[in-house]
Design an enzyme around this catalytic site. Structure first.
Site, mmCIF file in Angstrom:
data_model
loop_
_atom_site.group_PDB
_atom_site.id
_atom_site.type_symbol
_atom_site.label_atom_id
_atom_site.label_comp_id
_atom_site.label_asym_id
_atom_site.label_seq_id
_atom_site.Cartn_x
_atom_site.Cartn_y
_atom_site.Cartn_z
ATOM 1 N N LYS A 185 7.373 0.150 6.660
ATOM 2 C CA LYS A 185 6.300 -0.852 6.757
ATOM 3 C C LYS A 185 6.284 -1.785 5.558
ATOM 4 O O LYS A 185 6.112 -3.002 5.714
ATOM 5 C CB LYS A 185 4.952 -0.139 6.873
ATOM 6 C CG LYS A 185 3.741 -1.082 6.897
ATOM 7 C CD LYS A 185 2.473 -0.318 7.208
ATOM 8 C CE LYS A 185 2.116 0.683 6.142
ATOM 9 N NZ LYS A 185 1.606 0.072 4.901
ATOM 10 N N ARG A 204 -8.615 0.972 6.508
ATOM 11 C CA ARG A 204 -8.301 2.400 6.482
ATOM 12 C C ARG A 204 -9.356 3.243 7.205
ATOM 13 O O ARG A 204 -9.139 4.429 7.433
ATOM 14 C CB ARG A 204 -8.169 2.900 5.037
ATOM 15 C CG ARG A 204 -6.923 2.399 4.324
ATOM 16 C CD ARG A 204 -6.798 3.019 2.955
ATOM 17 N NE ARG A 204 -5.649 2.531 2.214
ATOM 18 C CZ ARG A 204 -4.433 3.031 2.284
ATOM 19 N NH1 ARG A 204 -4.200 4.051 3.096
ATOM 20 N NH2 ARG A 204 -3.442 2.530 1.572
ATOM 21 N N ARG A 230 16.360 11.821 0.232
ATOM 22 C CA ARG A 230 16.360 10.949 -0.946
ATOM 23 C C ARG A 230 16.545 11.765 -2.227
ATOM 24 O O ARG A 230 16.027 12.874 -2.353
ATOM 25 C CB ARG A 230 15.039 10.167 -1.027
ATOM 26 C CG ARG A 230 14.915 9.104 0.035
ATOM 27 C CD ARG A 230 13.856 8.074 -0.269
ATOM 28 N NE ARG A 230 12.513 8.594 -0.417
ATOM 29 C CZ ARG A 230 11.416 7.941 -0.009
ATOM 30 N NH1 ARG A 230 11.526 6.762 0.567
ATOM 31 N NH2 ARG A 230 10.230 8.461 -0.195
ATOM 32 N N ARG A 240 12.224 14.223 -5.735
ATOM 33 C CA ARG A 240 10.858 13.967 -6.196
ATOM 34 C C ARG A 240 9.892 14.879 -5.448
ATOM 35 O O ARG A 240 10.117 15.224 -4.287
ATOM 36 C CB ARG A 240 10.485 12.505 -5.948
ATOM 37 C CG ARG A 240 11.362 11.528 -6.700
ATOM 38 C CD ARG A 240 10.883 10.102 -6.553
ATOM 39 N NE ARG A 240 10.754 9.686 -5.154
ATOM 40 C CZ ARG A 240 10.486 8.432 -4.784
ATOM 41 N NH1 ARG A 240 10.321 7.501 -5.686
ATOM 42 N NH2 ARG A 240 10.390 8.129 -3.513
ATOM 43 N N ARG A 297 1.675 14.587 4.593
ATOM 44 C CA ARG A 297 1.344 13.155 4.566
ATOM 45 C C ARG A 297 1.343 12.573 5.971
ATOM 46 O O ARG A 297 0.482 11.754 6.315
ATOM 47 C CB ARG A 297 2.357 12.405 3.689
ATOM 48 C CG ARG A 297 2.235 12.705 2.201
ATOM 49 C CD ARG A 297 3.368 12.070 1.418
ATOM 50 N NE ARG A 297 3.341 10.615 1.498
ATOM 51 C CZ ARG A 297 4.393 9.846 1.229
ATOM 52 N NH1 ARG A 297 5.552 10.393 0.917
ATOM 53 N NH2 ARG A 297 4.277 8.536 1.299
#
Length: 219
Positions: free
Chosen positions: A16, A91, A129, A162, A173
């Site tokens: 996004k 939100r 990642r 991470r 999430r």
């Protein structure tokens, strides 16, 4: 043509943010990120900026009415006259309802783009990642692997995962995104304003952009 307020939704890892930047360049309109807007207002040092800073320093959420006012102030500026892109707002349902009234008062038509992505692909993408702890360079095990496995091309340091790229964190999430965003998507889908859900799972950012431009009737 009525100026458009483009409202972007998409789960973490959907691309996004990349699409927001590409659309800003394509449409030549401001990209309004809630986080950037809050930081800019704090930097201004005005009364509202000081209030926002105190709330954030205390670890508290900025109330809807303040965020709504910040967005109204920002979208009333001259550079937004031909339209703008909202990223990270609204939100909550209360924010969405206030925004709908505000946009009509300002003469904007809301257009919602929801980038849908297969969560299995998001988890694989993000969990793949790796980052260099020295220079911060990011690698993807699938699309941008280091030349030497598990080591940074620039520093030679061993790459790390991470904390927010760990699979269980990603799943949490995504679940939080679903809980928070589904009522907003339902609200906009029932509003009668243009509402488009596009698959962002596959294709390059430019290919996804082409799909977005197609539903926006842009050449």
């Amino acid at each position: 043509m009525q100026p458009k307020a483009l409202i972007l939704f998409g789960p973490p890892g959907s691309g996004k943010g990349t699409q927001a930047k590409l659309l800003r360049e394509r449409l030549q309109v401001p990209h309004i990120s809630t986080g950037d807007m809050l930081r800019e207002r704090i930097a201004s040092g005005d009364h509202l900026g000081v209030q926002v800073q105190e709330l954030m320093q205390a670890g508290r959420l900025v109330p809807d009415e303040i965020v709504n006012q910040l967005v109204a102030d920002r979208t009333s500026q001259a550079d937004c006259a031909t339209g703008f892109i909202l990223d990270g707002y609204p939100r909550t349902l209360q924010q969405a309802e206030v925004l709908a009234v505000q946009l009509r008062q300002q003469g904007f038509q809301p257009v919602v783009i929801h980038l849908k992505v297969d969560y299995t692909k998001i988890i694989a993408r993000i969990a793949g990642r790796r980052q260099c702890p020295v220079c911060g360079a990011l690698y993807s095990l699938t699309s941008n692997p280091p030349q030497r496995p598990d080591h940074c091309d620039l520093e030679g340091a061993r790459l790390v995962i991470r904390d927010d790229d760990k699979e269980f964190v990603i799943r949490e999430r995504l679940e939080a995104y679903d809980r928070q965003t589904r009522p907003l998507l339902d609200y906009f889908a029932a509003s009668g304003d243009p509402f488009h859900e596009l698959d962002g799972s596959d294709g390059t950012p430019q290919e996804v952009l082409a799909s977005v431009c197609s539903v926006l009737n842009l050449e």
